[in-house]
Design a protein around this motif. Sequence first.
Motif, PDB file in Angstrom:
ATOM      1  N   ALA A 127      -0.700  10.745 -10.761  1.00 13.29           N
ATOM      2  CA  ALA A 127      -1.629  12.142 -10.925  1.00 13.29           C
ATOM      3  C   ALA A 127      -1.042  12.875 -11.333  1.00 13.29           C
ATOM      4  O   ALA A 127      -1.785  13.884 -11.791  1.00 13.29           O
ATOM      5  CB  ALA A 127      -2.565  11.993  -9.964  1.00 13.29           C
ATOM      6  N   LEU A 176      -6.589   3.673  -8.777  1.00 13.83           N
ATOM      7  CA  LEU A 176      -6.264   3.633  -7.609  1.00 13.83           C
ATOM      8  C   LEU A 176      -7.989   2.574  -6.812  1.00 13.83           C
ATOM      9  O   LEU A 176      -7.827   1.526  -6.475  1.00 13.83           O
ATOM     10  CB  LEU A 176      -6.920   5.126  -6.725  1.00 13.83           C
ATOM     11  CG  LEU A 176      -7.286   5.051  -5.317  1.00 13.83           C
ATOM     12  CD1 LEU A 176      -6.392   6.396  -4.636  1.00 13.83           C
ATOM     13  CD2 LEU A 176      -8.284   5.308  -5.248  1.00 13.83           C
ATOM     14  N   VAL A 177      -8.733   1.989  -7.653  1.00 14.50           N
ATOM     15  CA  VAL A 177     -10.052   2.262  -7.721  1.00 14.50           C
ATOM     16  C   VAL A 177      -9.427   0.451  -8.231  1.00 14.50           C
ATOM     17  O   VAL A 177      -9.695  -0.429  -7.086  1.00 14.50           O
ATOM     18  CB  VAL A 177     -11.030   2.426  -8.653  1.00 14.50           C
ATOM     19  CG1 VAL A 177     -12.577   1.240  -8.014  1.00 14.50           C
ATOM     20  CG2 VAL A 177     -11.618   3.734  -7.933  1.00 14.50           C
ATOM     21  N   THR A 215      -6.815  -0.784  -5.042  1.00 13.57           N
ATOM     22  CA  THR A 215      -7.412  -1.009  -3.907  1.00 13.57           C
ATOM     23  C   THR A 215      -8.027  -2.629  -3.611  1.00 13.57           C
ATOM     24  O   THR A 215      -7.999  -3.090  -2.717  1.00 13.57           O
ATOM     25  CB  THR A 215      -8.432   0.075  -3.407  1.00 13.57           C
ATOM     26  OG1 THR A 215      -7.600   1.143  -3.841  1.00 13.57           O
ATOM     27  CG2 THR A 215      -8.504  -0.084  -2.122  1.00 13.57           C
ATOM     28  N   VAL A 216      -9.086  -2.823  -5.001  1.00 10.76           N
ATOM     29  CA  VAL A 216      -9.751  -4.126  -4.888  1.00 10.76           C
ATOM     30  C   VAL A 216      -8.742  -5.771  -4.683  1.00 10.76           C
ATOM     31  O   VAL A 216      -8.585  -5.844  -3.920  1.00 10.76           O
ATOM     32  CB  VAL A 216     -10.487  -4.051  -6.305  1.00 10.76           C
ATOM     33  CG1 VAL A 216     -10.958  -5.761  -6.508  1.00 10.76           C
ATOM     34  CG2 VAL A 216     -11.998  -3.158  -6.033  1.00 10.76           C
ATOM     35  N   GLU A 266       0.703  -1.326  -0.091  1.00  9.65           N
ATOM     36  CA  GLU A 266      -0.108   0.027  -0.240  1.00  9.65           C
ATOM     37  C   GLU A 266       0.761   1.291   0.268  1.00  9.65           C
ATOM     38  O   GLU A 266       0.263   1.868  -0.655  1.00  9.65           O
ATOM     39  CB  GLU A 266      -1.047   0.000   1.370  1.00  9.65           C
ATOM     40  CG  GLU A 266      -2.159  -0.932   1.227  1.00  9.65           C
ATOM     41  CD  GLU A 266      -3.104  -0.313  -0.142  1.00  9.65           C
ATOM     42  OE1 GLU A 266      -3.020   0.385  -0.858  1.00  9.65           O
ATOM     43  OE2 GLU A 266      -3.989  -1.356  -0.717  1.00  9.65           O
ATOM     44  N   LEU A 325      -5.529  12.480 -14.245  1.00 11.00           N
ATOM     45  CA  LEU A 325      -6.032  12.209 -12.868  1.00 11.00           C
ATOM     46  C   LEU A 325      -6.514  11.613 -13.302  1.00 11.00           C
ATOM     47  O   LEU A 325      -7.180  10.234 -12.089  1.00 11.00           O
ATOM     48  CB  LEU A 325      -7.268  13.285 -12.485  1.00 11.00           C
ATOM     49  CG  LEU A 325      -5.992  14.493 -12.707  1.00 11.00           C
ATOM     50  CD1 LEU A 325      -7.343  15.890 -12.883  1.00 11.00           C
ATOM     51  CD2 LEU A 325      -5.487  14.826 -10.949  1.00 11.00           C
ATOM     52  N   LEU A 326      -7.623  10.661 -14.348  1.00 11.71           N
ATOM     53  CA  LEU A 326      -8.489   9.957 -14.397  1.00 11.71           C
ATOM     54  C   LEU A 326      -7.927   8.811 -14.337  1.00 11.71           C
ATOM     55  O   LEU A 326      -7.882   7.542 -14.154  1.00 11.71           O
ATOM     56  CB  LEU A 326      -9.363   9.352 -15.817  1.00 11.71           C
ATOM     57  CG  LEU A 326     -10.202  10.718 -15.795  1.00 11.71           C
ATOM     58  CD1 LEU A 326     -10.953  10.388 -17.139  1.00 11.71           C
ATOM     59  CD2 LEU A 326     -11.652   9.968 -14.470  1.00 11.71           C
ATOM     60  N   ALA A 330      -4.755   7.991 -12.629  1.00 13.16           N
ATOM     61  CA  ALA A 330      -4.400   7.666 -10.938  1.00 13.16           C
ATOM     62  C   ALA A 330      -5.835   7.437 -10.592  1.00 13.16           C
ATOM     63  O   ALA A 330      -5.989   5.942  -9.779  1.00 13.16           O
ATOM     64  CB  ALA A 330      -4.050   8.457 -11.298  1.00 13.16           C
ATOM     65  N   TYR A 331      -7.293   7.491 -11.391  1.00 12.79           N
ATOM     66  CA  TYR A 331      -8.753   7.568  -9.953  1.00 12.79           C
ATOM     67  C   TYR A 331      -8.568   5.663 -10.008  1.00 12.79           C
ATOM     68  O   TYR A 331      -8.477   4.847  -9.201  1.00 12.79           O
ATOM     69  CB  TYR A 331      -8.973   8.560 -10.750  1.00 12.79           C
ATOM     70  CG  TYR A 331     -10.314   7.772  -9.866  1.00 12.79           C
ATOM     71  CD1 TYR A 331     -10.539   8.562  -8.394  1.00 12.79           C
ATOM     72  CD2 TYR A 331     -11.067   7.167 -10.460  1.00 12.79           C
ATOM     73  CE1 TYR A 331     -11.639   8.303  -7.731  1.00 12.79           C
ATOM     74  CE2 TYR A 331     -12.747   7.017  -9.714  1.00 12.79           C
ATOM     75  CZ  TYR A 331     -13.165   7.570  -8.406  1.00 12.79           C
ATOM     76  OH  TYR A 331     -14.535   7.191  -7.265  1.00 12.79           O
ATOM     77  N   GLN A 332      -8.755   5.223 -11.768  1.00 17.37           N
ATOM     78  CA  GLN A 332      -8.790   3.963 -12.201  1.00 17.37           C
ATOM     79  C   GLN A 332      -7.432   3.439 -11.963  1.00 17.37           C
ATOM     80  O   GLN A 332      -8.486   2.375 -11.098  1.00 17.37           O
ATOM     81  CB  GLN A 332      -8.231   4.510 -13.708  1.00 17.37           C
ATOM     82  CG  GLN A 332     -10.188   4.029 -14.527  1.00 17.37           C
ATOM     83  CD  GLN A 332     -10.272   4.063 -16.411  1.00 17.37           C
ATOM     84  OE1 GLN A 332      -8.512   3.934 -16.985  1.00 17.37           O
ATOM     85  NE2 GLN A 332     -10.564   4.382 -16.923  1.00 17.37           N
ATOM     86  N   THR A 353      -7.020  -5.527  -1.658  1.00 20.08           N
ATOM     87  CA  THR A 353      -7.658  -5.939  -0.789  1.00 20.08           C
ATOM     88  C   THR A 353      -8.135  -7.378  -1.038  1.00 20.08           C
ATOM     89  O   THR A 353      -8.672  -7.896   0.148  1.00 20.08           O
ATOM     90  CB  THR A 353      -9.101  -5.125  -0.459  1.00 20.08           C
ATOM     91  OG1 THR A 353      -8.568  -3.587  -0.686  1.00 20.08           O
ATOM     92  CG2 THR A 353      -9.939  -5.961   0.563  1.00 20.08           C
ATOM     93  N   TYR A 379      -0.633   6.232  -6.956  1.00 20.91           N
ATOM     94  CA  TYR A 379      -1.159   6.420  -7.292  1.00 20.91           C
ATOM     95  C   TYR A 379      -0.757   8.243  -7.796  1.00 20.91           C
ATOM     96  O   TYR A 379      -1.542   9.387  -8.634  1.00 20.91           O
ATOM     97  CB  TYR A 379      -2.464   6.284  -6.703  1.00 20.91           C
ATOM     98  CG  TYR A 379      -2.926   5.254  -6.844  1.00 20.91           C
ATOM     99  CD1 TYR A 379      -2.293   4.069  -7.371  1.00 20.91           C
ATOM    100  CD2 TYR A 379      -3.421   4.615  -5.226  1.00 20.91           C
ATOM    101  CE1 TYR A 379      -2.806   2.692  -7.274  1.00 20.91           C
ATOM    102  CE2 TYR A 379      -3.799   3.080  -4.934  1.00 20.91           C
ATOM    103  CZ  TYR A 379      -3.952   2.582  -5.936  1.00 20.91           C
ATOM    104  OH  TYR A 379      -3.492   1.297  -5.524  1.00 20.91           O
ATOM    105  N   VAL A 380      -0.635   9.196  -6.774  1.00 23.10           N
ATOM    106  CA  VAL A 380      -0.365  10.613  -6.664  1.00 23.10           C
ATOM    107  C   VAL A 380       0.838  10.424  -7.908  1.00 23.10           C
ATOM    108  O   VAL A 380       0.713  11.373  -8.397  1.00 23.10           O
ATOM    109  CB  VAL A 380       0.215  10.536  -5.126  1.00 23.10           C
ATOM    110  CG1 VAL A 380       1.185  12.022  -5.553  1.00 23.10           C
ATOM    111  CG2 VAL A 380      -0.734  10.551  -4.219  1.00 23.10           C
ATOM    112  N   LEU A 438      -0.111   3.800  -3.263  1.00 24.44           N
ATOM    113  CA  LEU A 438      -0.579   5.352  -2.544  1.00 24.44           C
ATOM    114  C   LEU A 438       0.594   6.112  -3.394  1.00 24.44           C
ATOM    115  O   LEU A 438      -0.062   7.309  -3.821  1.00 24.44           O
ATOM    116  CB  LEU A 438      -0.905   5.207  -1.200  1.00 24.44           C
ATOM    117  CG  LEU A 438      -1.294   3.884  -0.403  1.00 24.44           C
ATOM    118  CD1 LEU A 438      -1.798   4.659   1.010  1.00 24.44           C
ATOM    119  CD2 LEU A 438      -3.620   4.937  -0.943  1.00 24.44           C
TER     120      LEU A 438
END
Lengths: 488, 117, 492
Positions: free
Chosen positions: C152, C167-168, C171-172, C141, C160-161, C163-165, C175, C148-149, C145
């Motif tokens: 971005a 991230l999601v 994270t899945v 992590e 940004l998008l 990075a967001y994609q 997890t 991702y930054v 993390l």
Amino acid sequence: MASADILLAAFCMPFVTAVLVALTGRWAALRDTLSVLGALTTFGLVIALATEWEDKILIGRLLAEFLPGLSLKFMLEPLGLLFALIASGLWVFAALFAIGYLRGNKEHDQTRFTVLFSIAIGATLGIAFAGNLLTLFVFYEVLTLSTFPLVTHSGSEKAMRAGRVYLGILMGTSIGFLFLAMAWTYALSGTLDFIKGGILSEEAGPGLTLVLFLLYMFGIGKAALMPFHRWLPAAMVAPTPVSALLHAVAVVKAGVFTVIKVIVYIFGWERLAGVPGTEIIVYVAGFTIGTASVIALRQNNLKARLAYSTISQLSYIVMAAALLTPLALLGAALHLAAHAVSKITLFFAAGSIYTAAHKTEIDELDGIGRRMPWTMTAFGIASLSMIGLPPTAGFVSKWAILGGAFTAQSWFAIGVLVLSTLLNAAYFLPIVHRAFFRPLSAEAKAHPHGEAPLLIVVALTGTALLTLALFFLPGEVEELAAGLVTSR
Amino acid sequence: MDFPGLFNYWVVMVLMMIGLYIVISDRNLVKKIVGLNIFQVSVFVFYITMGKVDGGTAPIIGEGIEVYSNPLPHVLILTAIVVGIATTALALALLVRIQDEFGSVDEDAIQKLESRQ
Amino acid sequence: MISAQLPILQVLLPLLAAPLCAILRGRALPHALSVGTVLLSLLVTVGLLIRVESTGTISYAIGGWPPPIGIEYRVDQLSVIVLLIIQGVAAAVLVGGGASIVREIEATRAPLFYALFLLNLTGLTGMVLTGDLFNLFVFLEISSLSTYVLVALGTDRRALLAAYQYLVIGTVGATFYVIGVGLLYMMTGTLNMADLADRVAGVEESTTIRTAFAFMIIGIGVKLGMMPVHFWLPNAYARAPSVVSAFLAATSTKVAVYIMLRVVFEIFGVPMFLATHLSEIIIGLGILAMVVASVTAIFQDDVKRLLAYSSLAQIGYILFAFGLATEPGVTASVLHLFNHGLMKGALFLALAAVALRAGRTRRTDLDGLGQAMPLTMLGFTLAGLSLIGVPGTVGFISKWYLLEAAFDRDGFIIAAIILGSSLLAILYVWPLVERAYFRKRDPALPPVEEAPLPMLIGIWLLVGANLLFGVWPDLATGLAERSALLLLGGAR
């Protein structure tokens, strides 16, 4: 000096020449002198190697092993020596010719040209001296990559397209098939050394052996077996010295040389003879001979005709090798030499005509023999050799191949040889006839020109004399070629 | 196996699927974060219930306490919760920037915006 | 002695330097500090290499708590070869990337950029070193993390998008991994990998273990860009700042592969890998990636995106060899992991130079750069040839080992596919080279000049490594072979 050192020196010399030429690029005279000296030195070293050499095999180990029993190494054997002699010897003539040609046509980037040319010769010697298939493959690829910029030398859109075809086919076949076959062979046998009688382990049954054989034969794209022949006509956009030395001698001979090497030292020809199905290659080669000859007949561009002629002549060698009899293999090796000296002469002549008269098409050549007697006489001699008539080198080799075909009882091969001899005559003799017996066209009369520059004439006369010499004094060459099939 | 088995697994699984479904199906980027959180919480629950021993108390040494829950998963998941918060914070920060740049937090709207360029 | 503390130093150096970078101001100081840190880290890695080669596996107990109670750091040949690629590329990228960072990262954000870069390095290094599954999650992590930054921070707002994609989906994935770890813990009561390997043996037939296995494989698969869950990767690589792309492409997926190797072979073992048919699935996915991603790469206009797809294809090679679960296969997998890091690092860094000078990285931006940036493009060309697998480069060595691994399992068809995919590589690499050398740059565009010296040094360090390990591959092949022995020898 020990012969191993001579071998390494001979191999390094072209690369040294390349460096020297690159450094002295600013002074054209010095640069060109160095390039010729480099070629002469290389040839001298190879000759020294030939005199030192007495059926003994030298092994130099270069660099580290990267798999058990696998490293880059050199080993000299008769065929390799013959090939090295041809390549380095003709380089001397080609170097002279190239100077005359490049200056006569005021080509751009002459230094880059000469540097790459030398590197290509170095790679060719690497192929000739290769002690195992891996080494051979490495230099095979170096040769492809170093000749690519020579093909695209002019930088025009047409040259680019040709370059793409050139690289695509040569890289494609070598990576797609040859590399595959090589890795497979190693996986089966645990070695890639060239050993008389072959290295393929007994595990490989006839079916697998045949698959490997086909992979090798088509994987060696430089041998221009149809359908992987298109790169050779494409490569004709290159300046003529490149076509002459590289695409009539170094590159294509590297291809057929590899074919013979693989048949003799990887499979072992005796073993292959026992595998059903290998005659496929004889048929493919025969088909290539015939088709390429017919296409050659229809070409009006002189270099294109020569290129297709090369394709068909290369298949002579492949076919002879694939007949898998001692006499045919001998013929294959002889033809390698004979075709080299004759075809380079033909290309020199084409370059000579282009430089002096700026003509590239065959129907423009009416009566040119009277203006350029040396060039066209050389052309005539080389044409006879292509057809296989005495007193030229082509006769000797074709005779051996024919003999081999008879021992192999291959009526197909005999038929192909006879037919192609006729076709060869049909596409070469008219050129000679035009040059000497037709009157000059009105257009040609308006543009007077003489013989090509002296360096060019010297070069093509020299190679034409070699073509004759191989007929009258074939001893040395025959001895080397025979070493391939006799001594175990 | 006796149905329904351990009920905590059912809770975990239901939460997890709800979370994943939102992440995959919703086009609103903020709601995706919500889904992601639900998904992560299901895992927290999973770890926490995993450490529980029937009849056990908090693992503090004291008189008369023989059975206590396994503290390790609880400690572990504390870390995971911290990570989860960091992730959510970062995602929200990214969303603020996305809203600034694109003027929307809807995936379809943003894609339309992009394809028009 | 300091040499006994090397494992922890490897993680601590970047971890401590990161907050320092964050509080510094300006560009020069953080840059100098981070370059110093990565160079020092590289030295530590070399120290570890020497120690592992002389004394074998190192076990380091954090805080003196002996494993399995305390967290253990383990260093063996496999960790060292992965560390080498991470630290080597980090050094080359930071040394060479200065100018590119100046161009692509705003001055106010520069200290944070360096801090994040070092944190990312910390995370990746920690993942390689740790012998504890949950500790691994924490490092995962940390690196995710920060990644991702970093993504971005790209100049394009679409970063940004991306990075967001990332991230999601990331994270899945992470997890999923944690769920797997939880299930494993439930069955065995330990998180130490070596300990787990012993304890899983008794219960490996249970559904719980199988479920744990599945969750972990998918979780890690997301991180390494396995074909059906790869879609975050092209966007992330294409839109991140050039330097970040270079670093990520060469390292982050490699570390995920490393985790996969450890988890599959050390904890679960080969028999389970074969019994669950995961072997065939992974081989299949690998082959799928080799073909589909290579074909996709051919049609990309943005060269960064092209290289990203090429990365997916190359990961396909690594996965395929890994899926064979044989000694030659794992050797080839580890070797290609290392070699591909070298190739992609060099290619992306050269591309960073192109972005720096020519502004963008579309295909047409390469036109005529062969004359304008001769050294950069020569490096690019050589690394490209390595990607194709031309003799004299690491690519050739990789291809050779991959083929031998395929033949070892009588995989003639697979071998043919591998080579077919190399041919596809020619199709996507060569047009770029051709543009650089045989086209003229659009005269309407501003002229370009050669990349700055530090950048050339960075590029040529990596290109040099491509050639060096291509001609003298002993170090890499030796490490890879012994890694395979360790991984499979430890398996039951």
